[in-house]
Enzyme design. Sequence first.
Site, PDB file in Angstrom:
ATOM      1  N   HIS A  56      56.504  -6.657  44.574  1.00  0.00           N
ATOM      2  CA  HIS A  56      58.055  -6.697  43.445  1.00  0.00           C
ATOM      3  C   HIS A  56      58.511  -5.521  43.078  1.00  0.00           C
ATOM      4  CE1 HIS A  56      60.989  -9.557  40.921  1.00  0.00           C
ATOM      5  NE2 HIS A  56      60.905  -8.840  41.555  1.00  0.00           N
ATOM      6  N   HIS A 177      62.625 -16.174  41.488  1.00  0.00           N
ATOM      7  CA  HIS A 177      62.963 -16.089  40.367  1.00  0.00           C
ATOM      8  C   HIS A 177      62.808 -17.559  39.372  1.00  0.00           C
ATOM      9  CE1 HIS A 177      65.398 -12.962  37.319  1.00  0.00           C
ATOM     10  NE2 HIS A 177      65.385 -14.150  36.873  1.00  0.00           N
ATOM     11  N   ASP A 303      57.628  -5.433  39.490  1.00  0.00           N
ATOM     12  CA  ASP A 303      59.712  -5.404  39.061  1.00  0.00           C
ATOM     13  C   ASP A 303      59.944  -4.118  39.126  1.00  0.00           C
ATOM     14  OD1 ASP A 303      61.967  -6.600  38.501  1.00  0.00           O
ATOM     15  OD2 ASP A 303      61.316  -7.907  37.232  1.00  0.00           O
TER      16      ASP A 303
END
Lengths: 436, 315
Positions: A56, A177, A303
């Site tokens: 990610h 998500h 992320d």
Amino acid sequence: MTAYLITGATLPDGTRADILIEDGTITEVGTGLTRSDASRIDADGLLALPGLVDLHTHLREPGYEQSETVLTGTRAAAAGGYTAVFAMANTSPVADTAGVVEQVLSLGEAAGYATVRPIGAVTVGLKGERLAELGAMATSRARVRVFSDDGFCVADPLLMRRALEYVKAFDGVIAQHAQEPRLTAGAQMNEGVLSGELGLAGWPAMAEESIIARDVLLAEHVGSRLHVCHISTAGSVDVIRWAKARGIRVTAEVTPHHLMLTEDLVRGYDARYKVNPPLRTRDDVEALRAALADGTIDIVATDHAPHPVEAKDTEWDAAANGMVGLESALPVVHAAVVADGRLEWSDVARVMSARPAEIGRLDGYAAGIAPGAPANLVLYDPEASRTFSTDDLKGKGVNSPYLGLELPGAVVHTLHDGRPTVADGELVDPAEVARA
Amino acid sequence: MRHLLSTKDLRRDQAIELLDIAEDMAQVQGREVKKLPTLRGKTVVNLFFEDSTRTRISFEAAAKRLSADVINFSAKGSSVSKGESLKDTAQTLQAMGADGVVIRHSASGAPFTLATSGWISAGVVNAGDGMHEHPTQALLDAFTMRRRLHGAASRGKALDGVAVTIVGDILHSRVARSNVWLLATLGAEVTLVAPPTLLPVDTSTWPVQLEYDLDAAIDGLPDVIMMLRIQSERMNAAFFPTEREYARTWGLDDERLARLPADTIVMHPGPMNRGLEISAAAADSPQSTVREQVANGVSVRMAALYLLLAGEEGD
């Protein structure tokens, strides 16, 4: 023939070994190895981990080059010990066609710092209205296997069902998500007693948990693979645990920041701490750590979300969501779950390398540091420590929540496909990496 | 005091000092010449990113009566509406030599960011930020209560044991938050009355009692009842079904007014929706302090500006 001999490294299982690398492949792992024409890397006191894999990453290119490029993002990755990153689809244009994913793949190949595997968008333009050409992306040169509208939830249950079903044709996975959009309209931080006090619109835990609950049932019904991005709440852990016990093919990731930081940091309205999903409570952090240790959560993913300074140097509501994370991920995992003994280094190798590669169908990481495997590895000094600073950030973004914190460990060498990308703690020159 | 950003971090002695200075300021208001020379040569900027004529003119009057130079900066039609950031606006004010900035902003925490970012050296007064706080409103409300309860003997007094009931949209109200913290600091007993949809989801650490039933709260014979403004757009977001149902269930109508003790103070921060959260009779009754609140607002804001800006160099 290019050869490297790494001597005296500590393997994830705690044993000491030399590692011989020839032409990009690990050829021998053992004690007392010699090879006269090999470049020697003294790894005495260093931990050898398989190259880290981030499922990610936001590389921002094409379209948002002021935030990051494939080159700068993969330099940040190498600095953090990563040898492969999965690039999220929320670029401009969105990675929803074979053309865009092939472009991102090519940019990664040209940069050379890490393997870049593009993630394809689930829906056209991330709009949640109709499926993108998932098959075309899967059969393109980028061989996309992970599809995600990250940043947005695939909220329409029928569309989510169809996406899950469709990608079975090529062993794909939908990385969701999980954020119910109506329950989080205008949301600014975790909903709870603190959001009430600070007057910031709440992002309730159940807006994540309810989508995960729905999606695992969809995945069960159609027999598909579901991956849940950045889970952030204790309740999400419970739902994933329940789903796994039922045999549903679901995997889950947690970010380093959700393993360490709590919503209390929002109190000063410093937008460096604004992230989506938001920082949660101490109880949530505890549940996530325990779930990573017991395997309910499969992997750590960063992320990594770089932003230009002006996107954070502003009032809270106007600030962008996200934190950079590639450079700090391993030290943060070290501090959050290794230092207290919850994870062994062999577990770290699993949750940050083998398992994310398996979910993303990336070859070459299953065996770890073993003869025959591509030489992707990181040599890490677990005894080092430093005050984390912007000097440690190698991408374009400086929006790190760890600046000024004392973090353990240091990446000393990173080898990607047998070539150094980090040597003696410094990034190798881009021209040299690109030539390799 | 360097900034006035919230009532949550005001100590009891600081709050009482500010209210006492406001008493001094109120005396000046009664004179023929209402002006003090205290802030002569100082520049106060009213930086309003949200429309609020009432609060802005109150601050403007307060600053002018202290002889400060006042610059009004409204975001509408300015460079702010063309995308200039809070940081650039702040640095512009800094370059112009602002000593004090009174900021109203739709984003919770914007005054805090302005005060702590290093963009500006001026003292910052929060004139209302998002759903967070509106400290001068709570201070003027406390000042108004104290005057009604203690009259000329108000100085030095807190609000110990005073039962205050706040009714309405607590969830979105910065006035309610600032009042909750300040009233608790001053020793008052606060009850919040609202439909459950208009309360924050978790108020377990708040120093308040919760009540959904306005009639039960009125039966408790409060010393003060404060009605908050209801915005009709909340209806569309399903916070309550209709204005009529809201008014019937949570409005201070004539019948409820009649059941209140004759000395219960009726407050409203304005602007009022007559007939919705408060009836005309309640708004105009002798118990109502609505107009006093406006007058006291100037005194309290004078006190705040005085504490922040007077004698900075001398201290």
